[in-house]
Design a protein around this motif. Structure first.
Motif, PDB file in Angstrom:
ATOM      1  N   ARG A   1      -1.051  -7.948  -4.187  1.00  0.00           N
ATOM      2  CA  ARG A   1       0.378  -8.201  -4.408  1.00  0.00           C
ATOM      3  C   ARG A   1       1.105  -8.464  -3.095  1.00  0.00           C
ATOM      4  O   ARG A   1       1.949  -9.360  -3.008  1.00  0.00           O
ATOM      5  CB  ARG A   1       1.022  -7.003  -5.130  1.00  0.00           C
ATOM      6  N   SER A   2       0.760  -7.700  -2.053  1.00  0.00           N
ATOM      7  CA  SER A   2       1.514  -7.799  -0.803  1.00  0.00           C
ATOM      8  C   SER A   2       1.289  -9.129  -0.087  1.00  0.00           C
ATOM      9  O   SER A   2       2.178  -9.625   0.603  1.00  0.00           O
ATOM     10  CB  SER A   2       1.153  -6.638   0.130  1.00  0.00           C
ATOM     11  N   VAL A   3       0.114  -9.725  -0.248  1.00  0.00           N
ATOM     12  CA  VAL A   3      -0.151 -11.005   0.419  1.00  0.00           C
ATOM     13  C   VAL A   3      -0.109 -12.183  -0.547  1.00  0.00           C
ATOM     14  O   VAL A   3      -0.300 -13.329  -0.122  1.00  0.00           O
ATOM     15  CB  VAL A   3      -1.517 -10.973   1.149  1.00  0.00           C
ATOM     16  N   GLY A   4       0.144 -11.902  -1.839  1.00  0.00           N
ATOM     17  CA  GLY A   4       0.299 -12.977  -2.811  1.00  0.00           C
ATOM     18  C   GLY A   4      -0.986 -13.689  -3.162  1.00  0.00           C
ATOM     19  O   GLY A   4      -1.019 -14.912  -3.296  1.00  0.00           O
ATOM     20  N   LEU A   5      -2.076 -12.914  -3.326  1.00  0.00           N
ATOM     21  CA  LEU A   5      -3.369 -13.497  -3.664  1.00  0.00           C
ATOM     22  C   LEU A   5      -3.826 -13.035  -5.043  1.00  0.00           C
ATOM     23  O   LEU A   5      -3.518 -11.906  -5.462  1.00  0.00           O
ATOM     24  CB  LEU A   5      -4.426 -13.083  -2.638  1.00  0.00           C
ATOM     25  N   PRO A   6      -4.605 -13.855  -5.742  1.00  0.00           N
ATOM     26  CA  PRO A   6      -5.228 -13.385  -6.984  1.00  0.00           C
ATOM     27  C   PRO A   6      -6.178 -12.225  -6.674  1.00  0.00           C
ATOM     28  O   PRO A   6      -6.813 -12.202  -5.611  1.00  0.00           O
ATOM     29  CB  PRO A   6      -5.993 -14.604  -7.500  1.00  0.00           C
TER      30      PRO A   6
ATOM     31  N   ASP B   1      -3.747  -7.737   8.450  1.00  0.00           N
ATOM     32  CA  ASP B   1      -2.396  -7.347   8.847  1.00  0.00           C
ATOM     33  C   ASP B   1      -1.816  -6.322   7.884  1.00  0.00           C
ATOM     34  O   ASP B   1      -1.187  -5.341   8.295  1.00  0.00           O
ATOM     35  CB  ASP B   1      -1.474  -8.572   8.897  1.00  0.00           C
ATOM     36  N   ALA B   2      -2.024  -6.547   6.599  1.00  0.00           N
ATOM     37  CA  ALA B   2      -1.466  -5.640   5.590  1.00  0.00           C
ATOM     38  C   ALA B   2      -2.093  -4.253   5.677  1.00  0.00           C
ATOM     39  O   ALA B   2      -1.412  -3.235   5.560  1.00  0.00           O
ATOM     40  CB  ALA B   2      -1.670  -6.232   4.194  1.00  0.00           C
ATOM     41  N   VAL B   3      -3.407  -4.207   5.894  1.00  0.00           N
ATOM     42  CA  VAL B   3      -4.071  -2.905   6.034  1.00  0.00           C
ATOM     43  C   VAL B   3      -3.606  -2.218   7.318  1.00  0.00           C
ATOM     44  O   VAL B   3      -3.314  -1.024   7.339  1.00  0.00           O
ATOM     45  CB  VAL B   3      -5.601  -3.073   6.034  1.00  0.00           C
ATOM     46  N   GLY B   4      -3.527  -2.978   8.403  1.00  0.00           N
ATOM     47  CA  GLY B   4      -3.117  -2.404   9.683  1.00  0.00           C
ATOM     48  C   GLY B   4      -1.686  -1.915   9.691  1.00  0.00           C
ATOM     49  O   GLY B   4      -1.334  -1.016  10.460  1.00  0.00           O
ATOM     50  N   ALA B   5      -0.842  -2.482   8.846  1.00  0.00           N
ATOM     51  CA  ALA B   5       0.569  -2.085   8.809  1.00  0.00           C
ATOM     52  C   ALA B   5       0.796  -0.787   8.028  1.00  0.00           C
ATOM     53  O   ALA B   5       1.882  -0.210   8.082  1.00  0.00           O
ATOM     54  CB  ALA B   5       1.412  -3.197   8.186  1.00  0.00           C
ATOM     55  N   SER B   6      -0.223  -0.337   7.316  1.00  0.00           N
ATOM     56  CA  SER B   6      -0.079   0.867   6.499  1.00  0.00           C
ATOM     57  C   SER B   6      -0.669   2.082   7.205  1.00  0.00           C
ATOM     58  O   SER B   6      -1.694   1.973   7.882  1.00  0.00           O
ATOM     59  CB  SER B   6      -0.780   0.672   5.152  1.00  0.00           C
ATOM     60  N   GLU B   7      -0.037   3.213   7.069  1.00  0.00           N
ATOM     61  CA  GLU B   7      -0.549   4.451   7.661  1.00  0.00           C
ATOM     62  C   GLU B   7      -1.627   5.097   6.805  1.00  0.00           C
ATOM     63  O   GLU B   7      -2.302   6.021   7.251  1.00  0.00           O
ATOM     64  CB  GLU B   7       0.596   5.444   7.879  1.00  0.00           C
ATOM     65  N   ARG B   8      -1.779   4.625   5.582  1.00  0.00           N
ATOM     66  CA  ARG B   8      -2.775   5.188   4.669  1.00  0.00           C
ATOM     67  C   ARG B   8      -3.651   4.073   4.125  1.00  0.00           C
ATOM     68  O   ARG B   8      -3.277   2.895   4.175  1.00  0.00           O
ATOM     69  CB  ARG B   8      -2.079   5.909   3.514  1.00  0.00           C
TER      70      ARG B   8
ATOM     71  N   ARG C   1     -12.956  -0.775   6.285  1.00  0.00           N
ATOM     72  CA  ARG C   1     -13.794   0.252   5.649  1.00  0.00           C
ATOM     73  C   ARG C   1     -13.264   0.490   4.240  1.00  0.00           C
ATOM     74  O   ARG C   1     -12.061   0.555   4.031  1.00  0.00           O
ATOM     75  CB  ARG C   1     -13.743   1.560   6.435  1.00  0.00           C
ATOM     76  N   LYS C   2     -14.171   0.614   3.290  1.00  0.00           N
ATOM     77  CA  LYS C   2     -13.779   0.911   1.918  1.00  0.00           C
ATOM     78  C   LYS C   2     -13.858   2.410   1.691  1.00  0.00           C
ATOM     79  O   LYS C   2     -14.930   3.011   1.816  1.00  0.00           O
ATOM     80  CB  LYS C   2     -14.677   0.183   0.923  1.00  0.00           C
ATOM     81  N   LEU C   3     -12.735   3.033   1.399  1.00  0.00           N
ATOM     82  CA  LEU C   3     -12.655   4.453   1.121  1.00  0.00           C
ATOM     83  C   LEU C   3     -12.356   4.674  -0.355  1.00  0.00           C
ATOM     84  O   LEU C   3     -12.098   3.723  -1.101  1.00  0.00           O
ATOM     85  CB  LEU C   3     -11.564   5.087   1.996  1.00  0.00           C
ATOM     86  N   ASP C   4     -12.377   5.932  -0.769  1.00  0.00           N
ATOM     87  CA  ASP C   4     -12.144   6.234  -2.186  1.00  0.00           C
ATOM     88  C   ASP C   4     -10.774   5.762  -2.662  1.00  0.00           C
ATOM     89  O   ASP C   4     -10.623   5.348  -3.816  1.00  0.00           O
ATOM     90  CB  ASP C   4     -12.262   7.745  -2.434  1.00  0.00           C
ATOM     91  N   ASP C   5      -9.772   5.830  -1.784  1.00  0.00           N
ATOM     92  CA  ASP C   5      -8.413   5.500  -2.207  1.00  0.00           C
ATOM     93  C   ASP C   5      -7.912   4.167  -1.650  1.00  0.00           C
ATOM     94  O   ASP C   5      -6.708   3.885  -1.699  1.00  0.00           O
ATOM     95  CB  ASP C   5      -7.441   6.611  -1.798  1.00  0.00           C
ATOM     96  N   GLY C   6      -8.804   3.341  -1.109  1.00  0.00           N
ATOM     97  CA  GLY C   6      -8.367   2.036  -0.634  1.00  0.00           C
ATOM     98  C   GLY C   6      -9.128   1.583   0.597  1.00  0.00           C
ATOM     99  O   GLY C   6     -10.233   2.059   0.881  1.00  0.00           O
ATOM    100  N   TYR C   7      -8.515   0.692   1.333  1.00  0.00           N
ATOM    101  CA  TYR C   7      -9.148   0.073   2.496  1.00  0.00           C
ATOM    102  C   TYR C   7      -8.424   0.468   3.781  1.00  0.00           C
ATOM    103  O   TYR C   7      -7.196   0.544   3.821  1.00  0.00           O
ATOM    104  CB  TYR C   7      -9.152  -1.452   2.359  1.00  0.00           C
ATOM    105  N   ALA C   8      -9.222   0.724   4.832  1.00  0.00           N
ATOM    106  CA  ALA C   8      -8.683   1.065   6.152  1.00  0.00           C
ATOM    107  C   ALA C   8      -9.355   0.175   7.192  1.00  0.00           C
ATOM    108  O   ALA C   8     -10.386  -0.449   6.926  1.00  0.00           O
ATOM    109  CB  ALA C   8      -8.936   2.537   6.462  1.00  0.00           C
ATOM    110  N   LEU C   9      -8.760   0.114   8.374  1.00  0.00           N
ATOM    111  CA  LEU C   9      -9.349  -0.693   9.440  1.00  0.00           C
ATOM    112  C   LEU C   9     -10.714  -0.144   9.845  1.00  0.00           C
ATOM    113  O   LEU C   9     -10.924   1.060   9.901  1.00  0.00           O
ATOM    114  CB  LEU C   9      -8.422  -0.718  10.655  1.00  0.00           C
TER     115      LEU C   9
END
Length: 243
Positions: free
Chosen positions: A35-40, A19-26, A58-66
């Motif tokens: 931090r956003s989901v409150g997990l270690p 959900d957190a990844v899908g809610a982001s445009e980047r 998918r793991k990209l250079d600057d983070g994760y995408a759907l």
């Protein structure tokens, strides 16, 4: 007092990450997701690796995408949204013709089997070869191919080999094209997909929709199949898909 349902924590946490990844445009970095989901952070990395491995991220250079698996799931969900409106008609067809009933649609360049209505008395065909590899050998596949324009049919046939499934399968493209023109609005497969089995199909059409309803039968019963039931069901399904 209603008992609380038993929930699996790891599944909930993975879904929250999706959900957190899908809610982001980047793409979203792992630390931001934690931090956003409150997990270690170690737990977050473990879940992210699993989601990437399964194709949901998918793991990209600057983070994760759907990932691609999410896109495929969304596509299947869109197609399956038709089922509550079309399944009663398929079940009625199954009972009237005493054979398993099928709904297939043309979507994103492929022919997809969306639903099957069968029963112990009317079992479905053993789909030993996938629909995407056998449209030329099935009544519903030929029905949909006939509804494509010449460019669409040429594109489809250029991407799909006419596999030889039984001694009755049409494997010559020119012969197949000629047969598609001659069939009118009823298409038959007599032991072309599976020996001993036949299938009859007719088109389903609605705005933006091309498909077919079909019934499979023992080959010996093909000549006595009540086609009026098939046509009536096609009209019902077409109206349902147009809503």
């Amino acid at each position: 007092m209603t008992a609380e349902p038993t929930l699996i924590g790891s599944v909930r946490r993975a879904l929250h990450l999706l959900d957190a990844v899908g809610a982001s445009e980047r793409p979203v970095p792992a630390k931001v997701l934690a931090r956003s989901v409150g997990l270690p952070l170690p737990t977050t990395y473990h879940l992210l690796r699993t989601l990437v491995h399964e194709g949901y991220l998918r793991k990209l250079d600057d983070g994760y995408a759907l990932g691609d698996q999410v896109s495929e799931l969304c596509q299947r969900t869109t197609l399956h949204a038709f089922l509550p409106r079309t399944r009663p008609a398929l079940r009625a067809l199954r009972d009237e013709m005493r054979g398993a009933a099928y709904l297939s649609l043309y979507s994103d360049g492929d022919i997809k089997l969306i639903d099957i209505a069968d029963s112990p008395a009317a079992p479905s065909v053993d789909l030993w070869v996938g629909v995407h590899e056998s449209a030329h050998a099935t009544a519903f596949g030929k029905c949909i191919l006939s509804g494509l324009d010449s460019d669409g049919r040429r594109d489809y046939l250029s991407r799909h080999r006419l596999a030889d499934l039984t001694p009755h399968t049409i494997t010559d493209r020119q012969v197949l094209e000629q047969m598609l023109v001659r069939c009118g609005d009823v298409f038959r497969d007599r032991e072309e997909y599976l020996l001993g089995t036949a299938c009859v199909a007719t088109p389903v059409r609605a705005p933006g929709v091309l498909g077919a309803v079909a019934v499979s039968l023992p080959a010996r019963r093909l000549g006595s199949a009540p086609l009026q039931s098939l046509h009536r069901t096609a009209r019902r399904v077409s109206r349902a898909l147009a809503v």
